[in-house]
Design a protein around this motif. Structure first.
Motif, PDB file in Angstrom:
ATOM      1  N   ASP A 135      13.721 -36.178  22.042  1.00  0.00           N
ATOM      2  CA  ASP A 135      11.542 -36.312  22.067  1.00  0.00           C
ATOM      3  C   ASP A 135      11.675 -37.086  22.737  1.00  0.00           C
ATOM      4  OD1 ASP A 135      11.548 -33.793  20.326  1.00  0.00           O
ATOM      5  OD2 ASP A 135      11.251 -35.456  18.366  1.00  0.00           O
ATOM      6  N   GLN A 136      10.278 -37.187  23.547  1.00  0.00           N
ATOM      7  CA  GLN A 136       9.906 -37.702  24.317  1.00  0.00           C
ATOM      8  C   GLN A 136       8.817 -38.483  23.512  1.00  0.00           C
ATOM      9  OE1 GLN A 136       9.307 -37.519  28.752  1.00  0.00           O
ATOM     10  NE2 GLN A 136      11.578 -36.927  28.932  1.00  0.00           N
ATOM     11  N   TYR A 137       8.695 -39.817  23.471  1.00  0.00           N
ATOM     12  CA  TYR A 137       7.367 -40.397  22.523  1.00  0.00           C
ATOM     13  C   TYR A 137       6.086 -41.396  23.105  1.00  0.00           C
ATOM     14  CZ  TYR A 137      10.439 -39.411  19.212  1.00  0.00           C
ATOM     15  OH  TYR A 137      10.992 -38.529  18.014  1.00  0.00           O
ATOM     16  N   ARG A 164       7.562 -36.003  29.712  1.00  0.00           N
ATOM     17  CA  ARG A 164       7.115 -34.742  28.773  1.00  0.00           C
ATOM     18  C   ARG A 164       6.640 -34.870  27.827  1.00  0.00           C
ATOM     19  NH1 ARG A 164      10.796 -33.661  26.037  1.00  0.00           N
ATOM     20  NH2 ARG A 164      13.001 -34.315  26.504  1.00  0.00           N
ATOM     21  N   ASP A 166       6.393 -35.347  23.952  1.00  0.00           N
ATOM     22  CA  ASP A 166       6.377 -34.332  22.539  1.00  0.00           C
ATOM     23  C   ASP A 166       5.522 -35.237  21.684  1.00  0.00           C
ATOM     24  OD1 ASP A 166       8.624 -32.645  23.272  1.00  0.00           O
ATOM     25  OD2 ASP A 166       9.195 -34.304  22.998  1.00  0.00           O
ATOM     26  N   GLY A 199       0.482 -34.308  19.267  1.00  0.00           N
ATOM     27  CA  GLY A 199       1.555 -33.417  19.843  1.00  0.00           C
ATOM     28  C   GLY A 199       1.853 -32.709  18.429  1.00  0.00           C
ATOM     29  N   ASP A 200       3.117 -32.517  18.977  1.00  0.00           N
ATOM     30  CA  ASP A 200       4.434 -31.312  17.810  1.00  0.00           C
ATOM     31  C   ASP A 200       4.192 -32.120  16.415  1.00  0.00           C
ATOM     32  OD1 ASP A 200       5.875 -30.165  16.253  1.00  0.00           O
ATOM     33  OD2 ASP A 200       7.201 -30.358  18.289  1.00  0.00           O
ATOM     34  N   ALA A 203       7.881 -32.953  15.690  1.00  0.00           N
ATOM     35  CA  ALA A 203       8.002 -34.197  16.707  1.00  0.00           C
ATOM     36  C   ALA A 203       7.749 -35.911  16.322  1.00  0.00           C
ATOM     37  CB  ALA A 203       7.293 -34.239  17.860  1.00  0.00           C
TER      38      ALA A 203
END
Length: 226
Positions: A135-137, A164, A166, A199-200, A203
């Motif tokens: 994941d990326q935050y 990118r 999430d 976002g998701d 995530a």
């Protein structure tokens, strides 16, 4: 370099890093090599002579090294040595302790999102997510952006946007500090319009678990866009 002249590990360490600005230079270098101008921009109030003196002291002590980047960058950067990197848990502990002392920034305080990167590292619990999470935050704090990524149980943080994201979290510095101290509940901040999570949703729940803000997973639907 002044010395306490005590045969004590703490005193010897403070001989090197106890002067004003020194640990803040280390704080900024913990997130990668930086040019002199980058360091000066991240340390409002430091005089150029003082910054140069602190960098020289850190070089002489073996905590910092100066490198010349190859073309096309062709600029000189400062980076931490292995000995300097050993201060990472020290800075993280200072952040964790210092969170108790923060409330709202005064009108005289310099406020930068990048100051929060060691706090993110100190709070993170990547083992809580398992080895398969990638994941990326992205955190937009007071108009500036920092990011964190977790992959294979390892955490990485940096100054700037995620490649990118999430999840994108938007808030102000005071709310961000309150979330870190657990004096502000995410659901309350979302309801007050001081926190937005986009976002998701899954995530977002993982982000909350990573930083120990588990209540945010339940409240994320109030401010998250799937």
């Amino acid at each position: 370099m002044r010395s306490y002249r005590q045969f004590c590990p703490a005193a010897r360490a403070l001989d090197i890093v106890g002067e004003r600005w020194t640990l803040l230079v280390v704080r900024d270098l913990l997130h990668g090599p930086k040019r002199y101008t980058d360091l000066q921009a991240g340390l409002p109030g430091v005089g150029p002579n003082v910054l140069a003196a602190r960098l020289r002291s850190l070089e002489q002590a073996g905590l910092v090294e100066k490198k010349r980047l190859p073309p096309p960058a062709a600029s000189t950067v400062y980076s931490l040595t292995e000995l300097g990197e050993g201060l990472r848990p020290v800075v993280a502990s200072l952040f964790e302790w210092g969170l108790q002392l923060l409330d709202a920034p005064s009108k005289h305080d310099a406020v930068k999102a990048s100051y929060w990167l060691p706090a993110l590292e100190a709070a993170a619990q990547p083992d809580a997510l398992g080895p398969d999470v990638d994941d990326q935050y992205e955190f937009r704090v007071g108009g500036e952006v920092v990011a964190a990524a977790v992959r294979g149980g390892e955490l990485r943080t940096w100054d700037g946007p995620a490649e990118r994201p999430d999840v994108v979290v938007t808030t102000d510095h005071e709310t961000f500090a309150g979330l870190g101290r657990a004096t502000v509940l995410p659901a309350d901040a979302i309801a007050a319009g001081r926190l937005r999570v986009e976002g998701d949703p899954q995530a977002a729940a993982r982000c909350a678990a990573l930083f120990g803000v588990r209540e945010a997973a339940a409240s994320g639907s109030g401010g998250a866009a799937a």
